[in-house]
Design an enzyme around this catalytic site. Structure first.
Site, PDB file in Angstrom:
ATOM      1  N   LEU A  17       0.787  -1.177  -0.115  1.00  0.00           N
ATOM      2  CA  LEU A  17      -0.076   0.174  -0.100  1.00  0.00           C
ATOM      3  C   LEU A  17       0.789   1.364  -0.059  1.00  0.00           C
ATOM      4  O   LEU A  17       0.431   2.174  -0.730  1.00  0.00           O
ATOM      5  CB  LEU A  17      -0.935   0.176   1.213  1.00  0.00           C
ATOM      6  CG  LEU A  17      -1.759  -1.330   1.269  1.00  0.00           C
ATOM      7  CD1 LEU A  17      -2.631  -1.090   2.634  1.00  0.00           C
ATOM      8  CD2 LEU A  17      -2.870  -1.412   0.116  1.00  0.00           C
ATOM      9  N   VAL A  60       9.965   2.168  12.553  1.00  0.00           N
ATOM     10  CA  VAL A  60       8.913   3.234  12.843  1.00  0.00           C
ATOM     11  C   VAL A  60       8.957   3.533  14.361  1.00  0.00           C
ATOM     12  O   VAL A  60       8.848   4.536  14.577  1.00  0.00           O
ATOM     13  CB  VAL A  60       7.600   2.872  12.518  1.00  0.00           C
ATOM     14  CG1 VAL A  60       7.602   3.041  10.742  1.00  0.00           C
ATOM     15  CG2 VAL A  60       7.020   1.609  12.920  1.00  0.00           C
ATOM     16  N   TYR A 162      -3.068  -7.829  17.004  1.00  0.00           N
ATOM     17  CA  TYR A 162      -3.263  -7.387  15.628  1.00  0.00           C
ATOM     18  C   TYR A 162      -4.521  -6.192  15.839  1.00  0.00           C
ATOM     19  O   TYR A 162      -4.542  -5.100  15.456  1.00  0.00           O
ATOM     20  CB  TYR A 162      -3.564  -8.151  14.562  1.00  0.00           C
ATOM     21  CG  TYR A 162      -3.532  -7.433  13.235  1.00  0.00           C
ATOM     22  CD1 TYR A 162      -2.592  -6.695  12.768  1.00  0.00           C
ATOM     23  CD2 TYR A 162      -4.661  -7.488  12.385  1.00  0.00           C
ATOM     24  CE1 TYR A 162      -2.367  -5.947  11.346  1.00  0.00           C
ATOM     25  CE2 TYR A 162      -4.816  -6.876  11.274  1.00  0.00           C
ATOM     26  CZ  TYR A 162      -3.599  -5.885  10.757  1.00  0.00           C
ATOM     27  OH  TYR A 162      -3.625  -5.331   9.479  1.00  0.00           O
ATOM     28  N   LYS A 166      -4.486  -1.879  15.761  1.00  0.00           N
ATOM     29  CA  LYS A 166      -5.294  -1.220  14.829  1.00  0.00           C
ATOM     30  C   LYS A 166      -6.388  -0.567  15.446  1.00  0.00           C
ATOM     31  O   LYS A 166      -6.806   0.499  14.716  1.00  0.00           O
ATOM     32  CB  LYS A 166      -5.793  -2.265  13.648  1.00  0.00           C
ATOM     33  CG  LYS A 166      -4.380  -2.824  12.985  1.00  0.00           C
ATOM     34  CD  LYS A 166      -3.662  -1.752  12.164  1.00  0.00           C
ATOM     35  CE  LYS A 166      -2.754  -2.438  11.340  1.00  0.00           C
ATOM     36  NZ  LYS A 166      -1.811  -1.519  10.515  1.00  0.00           N
ATOM     37  N   PHE A 195      -6.900  -6.808   0.606  1.00  0.00           N
ATOM     38  CA  PHE A 195      -5.869  -6.056  -0.437  1.00  0.00           C
ATOM     39  C   PHE A 195      -4.880  -7.110  -0.883  1.00  0.00           C
ATOM     40  O   PHE A 195      -4.161  -7.866  -0.005  1.00  0.00           O
ATOM     41  CB  PHE A 195      -5.270  -4.727  -0.006  1.00  0.00           C
ATOM     42  CG  PHE A 195      -6.472  -3.698  -0.389  1.00  0.00           C
ATOM     43  CD1 PHE A 195      -6.293  -2.673  -1.432  1.00  0.00           C
ATOM     44  CD2 PHE A 195      -7.320  -3.690   0.700  1.00  0.00           C
ATOM     45  CE1 PHE A 195      -7.190  -1.648  -1.442  1.00  0.00           C
ATOM     46  CE2 PHE A 195      -8.138  -2.511   0.550  1.00  0.00           C
ATOM     47  CZ  PHE A 195      -8.142  -1.554  -0.645  1.00  0.00           C
TER      48      PHE A 195
END
Length: 256
Positions: A17, A60, A162, A166, A195
């Site tokens: 993405l 990150v 997870y 999120k 996706f």
């Protein structure tokens, strides 16, 4: 905000993405600075994107590494107008399984990368954005777009870590919008469904087929380019702020 001549700091930008977003931004006249752990993939991505792209490899959730990358982005392109946080990891484990409880380290790692990493990057990018000259008549100086998941709402069996990571991204969207309003910075979250990304590519065909079967319309996996279109729309539409958009073709995930 018009994408042309703006600079975007994109995490997870070496693939999936993030890379699709970078391609779309460059095609619209923007500069992109890609941040990812995979330096080889970053080199390939920037070679494809050309002179409007630069990169830095790092974690990150590592404050110093992100600060170094932001300084490099400023040196390369002058400032940051847009931040897209698409870096993330999966990881399934039942709360209590046959081997005992889910290892706490696994839960912590997922939350560290997905939630803490997202907040780490956006806060440092927002610090830069607030100093920009207004880019619109409304005084907009920057746009932040985070990537959650439909697991934030429809977490499946084994997705406690997870879904929590999120769900945290979704929950912090509105308070951050309120925090940054006076600084002319907007924030939105996109919660993608299934996706065609490297993360899903590892799944067996029968898993993909079962997911497509419960998608309403269109009956297929999402294309990364469609995600990139939605991100570009958020940048362009200044009245979008403090909200999460499900981009999922109407799918609702079952328990298993």
């Amino acid at each position: 905000m018009d994408l042309n001549s703006k600079t975007a700091f994109i995490t997870g930008g070496a693939s999936g993405l993030g890379l699709a977003t970078a391609r779309n931004f460059v095609a619209s006249g923007a500069n992109v600075f890609l941040y990812d752990l995979n330096s080889e993939a970053l080199e390939l991505a920037v070679a494809e994107l050309g002179q409007k792209a630069a990169w830095h490899a790092g974690d990150v959730a590592d404050e110093n590494a992100v600060k170094q990358a932001i300084e490099k982005a400023k040196k390369e392109f002058g400032t940051i107008h847009i931040n897209v946080n698409s870096a993330g990891i999966g990881g399934a484990s039942r709360t209590v399984g046959k081997g005992g409880p889910m290892p706490l380290e696994k839960f912590e790692h997922i939350v560290r990368v997905n939630l803490i990493g997202t907040f780490n990057v956006l806060r440092l990018c927002a610090e830069v954005m607030q100093l920009n000259e207004p880019q619109t008549e409304d005084g907009e100086r920057g746009v932040i777009i985070n990537v959650a998941s439909i697991a934030a709402f429809d977490g499946q069996t084994g997705q406690a870590g997870y879904a929590a990571s999120k769900g945290g991204i979704v929950a912090m969207t509105l308070p951050i919008a309120r925090d940054l309003a006076k600084r002319g910075v907007r924030i939105m979250t996109v919660a993608p469904g299934v996706f065609e990304t490297p993360l899903l590519a590892k799944a067996p065909d029968e898993v993909k087929e079962s997911l497509i079967a419960i998608t309403q319309f269109p009956k297929r996996l999402g294309f990364p380019a469609e995600f990139a279109q939605e991100v570009a729309h958020i940048v362009n539409c200044s009245y979008l702020n403090g909200e999460t958009i499900r981009l999922d073709a109407g799918i609702r995930m079952p328990a298993i």
